[in-house]
Design an enzyme around this catalytic site. Structure first.
Site, PDB file in Angstrom:
ATOM      1  N   HIS A  24       0.798  -1.226   0.000  1.00 50.46           N
ATOM      2  CA  HIS A  24       0.000   0.000   0.000  1.00 50.46           C
ATOM      3  C   HIS A  24       0.827   1.272   0.000  1.00 50.46           C
ATOM      4  CE1 HIS A  24      -4.154  -1.456   0.501  1.00 50.46           C
ATOM      5  NE2 HIS A  24      -3.620  -2.467   1.159  1.00 50.46           N
TER       6      HIS A  24
ATOM      7  N   LYS B 169      -8.509  13.909   4.807  1.00 49.15           N
ATOM      8  CA  LYS B 169      -7.703  12.696   4.740  1.00 49.15           C
ATOM      9  C   LYS B 169      -6.695  12.745   5.888  1.00 49.15           C
ATOM     10  CE  LYS B 169      -6.613  13.861   0.533  1.00 49.15           C
ATOM     11  NZ  LYS B 169      -6.949  12.616  -0.158  1.00 49.15           N
ATOM     12  N   ARG B 170      -5.974  11.666   6.062  1.00 53.33           N
ATOM     13  CA  ARG B 170      -4.941  11.632   7.094  1.00 53.33           C
ATOM     14  C   ARG B 170      -3.957  12.780   6.893  1.00 53.33           C
ATOM     15  NH1 ARG B 170      -0.100   8.596   7.019  1.00 53.33           N
ATOM     16  NH2 ARG B 170      -0.804   7.629   5.076  1.00 53.33           N
TER      17      ARG B 170
ATOM     18  N   LYS C  94       0.705  14.449   1.632  1.00 58.92           N
ATOM     19  CA  LYS C  94      -0.662  14.758   1.172  1.00 58.92           C
ATOM     20  C   LYS C  94      -0.848  16.263   0.961  1.00 58.92           C
ATOM     21  CE  LYS C  94      -2.552  10.589   3.282  1.00 58.92           C
ATOM     22  NZ  LYS C  94      -3.121   9.868   2.130  1.00 58.92           N
TER      23      LYS C  94
ATOM     24  N   THR D 125      -8.643   6.472  -1.906  1.00 54.60           N
ATOM     25  CA  THR D 125     -10.037   6.085  -2.161  1.00 54.60           C
ATOM     26  C   THR D 125     -10.984   7.245  -1.886  1.00 54.60           C
ATOM     27  OG1 THR D 125     -10.180   5.129   0.064  1.00 54.60           O
ATOM     28  CG2 THR D 125      -9.720   3.615  -1.759  1.00 54.60           C
TER      29      THR D 125
ATOM     30  N   LYS E 290     -14.662   8.599  -3.754  1.00 55.65           N
ATOM     31  CA  LYS E 290     -15.923   8.910  -3.064  1.00 55.65           C
ATOM     32  C   LYS E 290     -16.417  10.300  -3.445  1.00 55.65           C
ATOM     33  CE  LYS E 290     -14.085   6.043   0.586  1.00 55.65           C
ATOM     34  NZ  LYS E 290     -13.235   6.056   1.791  1.00 55.65           N
TER      35      LYS E 290
END
Length: 822
Positions: free
Chosen positions: A363, A551-552, A557, A661, A665
């Protein structure tokens, strides 16, 4: 009790009403007039569970008679979210429960809100596992999810003075209506001690001295699929002490010592991801991982033996075990231990079974996320497993010498044991018959870079299997109005067969459909604005652009790039009155948890909140920008945010996000993506077309090229030439945001000078200007409402590829080869 409504119920609805009232009577000893909403929730959940259990009994017998091959999906996380509405939806009972609860004076959404999110996961890894088990069941494929029954989740996030504060996530306070305890299936897991080996009557024998025994007790959560007749399950393991209480110490008044052993044993299943920046934390994590795999493997082999006898060579025909990331990797040597030490197999025979039974999903390409354990710790806590891993490594070294003769540097980084550490990814690569990445780009990076030498060695088949999401939860459950609108045009087959969603494209230019689509989005924004007002005390305009990054919190990110852009926009609004007048209002919404020990990520959360406080209270910009940080981001909050978003921020550094993911969504619910060519964004671009997505920034190969050298001159040039960026960066340290000038200096230093001399590691500065221009174009395009709504519809209509049903089909065709249960 709430005010009941008088409405005519059908016969089946009347029967359900009696069931719910009966559960309140028998489970709580209360009449409905005295029942609390929590009691009503539990009563509803128990009636749903009863229906599932009836199916489960039949399903279990069918699978048993067929002798079907089964998947055991081992994951340290299963982020299930609330199950009441999902299970009701999957049973096609949503309208029935809505009518009955209204008749009793309640509403289904209000009752569903009382369910705690199960604290069994953290982020994308756990949510993906939850989507997978839903799809497996919907597709009638026999599968079990396996994880730990954490008493406390990661943590409950509370924002205090802008800082993240971690509180216990005690999700089991009101019990768990969905689980069934299985004490009769409890197994023993041993840690530490000494191992003595010998040959007795020609058989290899292992004896353990002074080992510490923990009991693993399973709890099963039955899981139904959408329009599915089979029921799968999530098996949760809870740690128990074999000794309940030291009565001698208790009777002597030493109460602490009397329960000490029990508490130490049960700490293994207390908390998801205990902080591991100290030795005790690392040891606990290692014990958790072994606890999960040992308990699970003992159960798998017992179940196999009961159904197939002791012909262990048939295990690969009947069982496939999938390792979701490296946390459950010790299942590989543990299977070797159980087959050799307890079933009497030789190494070659056991190894042949193992290497045809296990598959592995990677991952991440982030080196810090590829797990490794200190050798001395591994040997102390798991002495017998260490012996097996040592032999695995010895044999691997012989193989590497044959394949890459004399290349000792290559041997070293491909080894399972190297530099006094045990490398878990290498253990998977050396042992699993299949390895997969979770997007095309990610898998290419694995094959060409991270795992290139293993790929070339042909130990395992490598597959690119792009992640997906379950449409049942991420639109049908959380966005029922849009679901109903879509189904009114193309039927409801798309909920189970997502390729039908493509039929929606012909309505992208339909005037009436666009109007209804826009109205649903606006109402979702109104609902979110009310939530923000209630929980954050901030008034936001539902007519503003909702720009969402949830998100985390991690540097790759790039929440930091988003923040710097907000600062630059704010500065421009203050300085340019003409720009202020024409600026279309924008609400920037963040949701994120930072790992408790990740100091820099927590500082970014503080920065977001500090900037929000500064901007939201500045009347000079006339509410043109609002900044909101939603605390305690999780599945249930995501369901509110995702359906209300206009813009989906997917701006990770190219080559760092394996898939994502959340991006899927948002796309499914009609948000337009701004993103880099990273992870599944690449395939999103292919599906939706370049006219319906905003792509910017460096590509993965360009990022990789820059990472190989410090790039200080390039960063310096950008800093000098881009006034908006330079000003925003300087505001981190000049007292504009907070009086304490030095509070955010680490963020400033990291971007400009970097860690270990590598500035701008995640390309925030180098991608900033293009990001800023892309954001400006998006704001212009949003004001052309006709065009924007068309883009939003095209995103929803093009999302069918990202169904987890398609993902599971790919896994099954390539790796698992399960047969659907008829």
């Amino acid at each position: 009790m709430a005010q009941a409504k008088t409405s005519k119920l059908t016969a089946s609805e009347e029967a359900l009403k009696k069931e719910i009232i009966g559960k309140v009577n028998r489970h709580f000893g209360k009449v409905m007039e005295e029942a609390t909403p929590h009691m009503v929730y539990t009563a509803c959940a128990l009636t749903v569970r009863d229906k599932i259990m009836e199916q489960w009994a039949k399903s279990h017998q069918t699978v048993k008679k067929m002798g079907a091959k089964k998947l055991y999906y081992l994951s340290f996380e299963f982020l299930m979210g609330r199950l009441l509405c999902t299970n009701i939806l999957n049973l096609l009972q949503t309208d029935t429960y809505q009518h009955v609860l209204e008749d009793l004076g309640y509403s289904l959404p209000e009752i569903a809100e009382l369910e705690n999110d199960a604290g069994l996961g953290n982020g994308g890894l756990g949510r993906l596992a939850a989507c997978f088990i839903d799809s497996l069941t919907t597709m009638d494929l026999p599968a079990y999810g396996c994880t730990i029954r954490y008493e406390y989740g990661l943590f409950r996030q509370k924002i205090v003075d802008g800082y993240q504060t971690e509180l216990p996530d005690s999700w089991l306070d009101h019990g768990n209506a969905w689980e069934i305890a299985r004490p009769e299936e409890t197994v023993e897991v041993k840690f530490g001690g000494e191992v003595y080996t010998d040959w007795v009557d020609g058989k290899f024998v292992c004896n353990y001295n002074n080992s510490h025994t923990i009991l693993a007790m399973p709890y099963d959560v039955p899981l139904c699929g959408y329009k599915s007749k089979i029921v799968n399950k999530l098996r949760l393991w809870s740690s128990k002490s074999p000794d309940h209480l030291d009565m001698k110490a208790f009777n002597q008044g030493d109460y602490v010592r009397a329960i000490e052993e029990k508490e130490l044993a049960e700490v293994i299943s207390k908390v998801l991801y205990p902080e591991d920046n100290h030795t005790e934390g690392k040891e606990l994590r290692l014990k958790q991982q072994y606890f999960l795999v040992s308990a699970t493997l003992q159960w798998i082999l017992k179940e196999f033996e009961e159904r197939n006898g002791q012909d262990w060579s048939k295990i690969p025909e009947k069982v496939v075990i999938h390792i979701n990331d490296t946390h459950p990797t010790m299942a590989i040597p543990e299977m070797m231990r159980l087959l050799m030490d307890e079933r009497g197999l030789g190494w070659e025979e056991a190894w042949d079974i193992v290497t045809h039974t296990f598959a592995y999903t990677n991952h991440t390409v982030m080196s810090e996320a590829l797990e490794k354990w200190p050798l001395d710790m591994f040997r102390k806590i798991l002495p017998r497993l260490y012996m097996i891993v040592e032999e695995m490594n010895r044999r691997l070294m012989e193989q590497l010498e044959r394949v890459y003769p004399g290349d000792h540097a290559k041997h070293k980084y491909m080894a399972i044991i190297s530099d006094n550490q045990v490398f878990m990814a290498n253990m998977c690569l050396a042992s699993c018959f299949a390895v997969n990445g979770v997007s095309k780009l990610h898998t290419d990076i694995l094959k060409k870079d991270i795992f290139a030498d293993y790929y070339n060695m042909n130990n395992s088949e490598f597959y690119a299997i792009t992640n997906g999401i379950t449409f049942r939860r991420w639109i049908a459950n959380c966005n029922p109005a849009l679901t109903e609108l879509i189904s009114s045009k193309i039927g409801n087959e798309w909920i189970k067969d997502a390729k039908h969603l493509d039929k929606l494209k012909k309505y992208a230019k339909d005037k009436e459909f666009k109007k209804q689509f826009a109205e649903i989005k606006h109402q979702n924004k109104v609902n979110l604005a009310e939530y923000i007002k209630e929980h954050n005390g901030i008034e936001v305009d539902p007519d503003s652009i909702f720009d969402v990054q949830c998100k985390r919190l991690h540097e790759y990110k790039r929440q930091m790039m988003n923040v710097l852009h907000i600062l630059a926009e704010y500065n421009r609004l203050l300085e340019d009155s003409a720009y202020l007048e024409k600026y279309y209002p924008k609400t920037y919404i963040f949701g994120a948890k930072a790992a408790p020990g990740y100091t820099r990520a927590k500082l970014i959360i503080k920065l977001i909140n500090s900037i929000g406080e500064m901007i939201n209270n500045d009347t000079r910009i006339k509410d043109k920008i609002k900044v909101v940080f939603i605390e305690n981001y999780g599945v249930s909050i995501a369901e509110k945010l995702i359906i209300a978003a206009d813009i989906s921020e997917q701006i990770s550094t190219a080559g760092k996000e394996a898939s994502g993911t959340g991006n899927m969504k948002f796309m499914l619910n009609g948000a337009v993506t701004i993103g880099t060519l990273d992870g599944a964004n690449v395939e999103m671009l292919e599906q939706v077309g370049e006219d319906n997505i905003y792509i910017f920034g460096l590509k993965a190969d360009e990022v990789a090229a820059r990472v190989k050298f410090a790039g200080a001159d390039e960063v310096k040039d950008i800093y000098s030439s881009n006034t908006a960026l330079r000003r925003a960066l300087e505001q981190l340290i000049d007292g504009t945001i907070v009086p304490e000038h030095q509070m955010f200096r680490d963020l400033y230093q990291t971007l400009l000078f970097g860690d270990y001399g590598f500035p701008d590691t995640y390309m925030v500065i180098r991608d900033f200007e293009e990001y800023m221009k892309t954001q400006e174009q998006m704001s212009i395009d949003y004001q052309n409402r006709d065009k924007w709504i068309e883009m939003a519809i095209m995103n929803t209509a093009s999302a069918g590829f990202f169904s987890s049903d398609r993902t599971i089909g790919n896994y099954n065709d390539n790796i698992w080869h399960l047969k659907p249960i008829k």
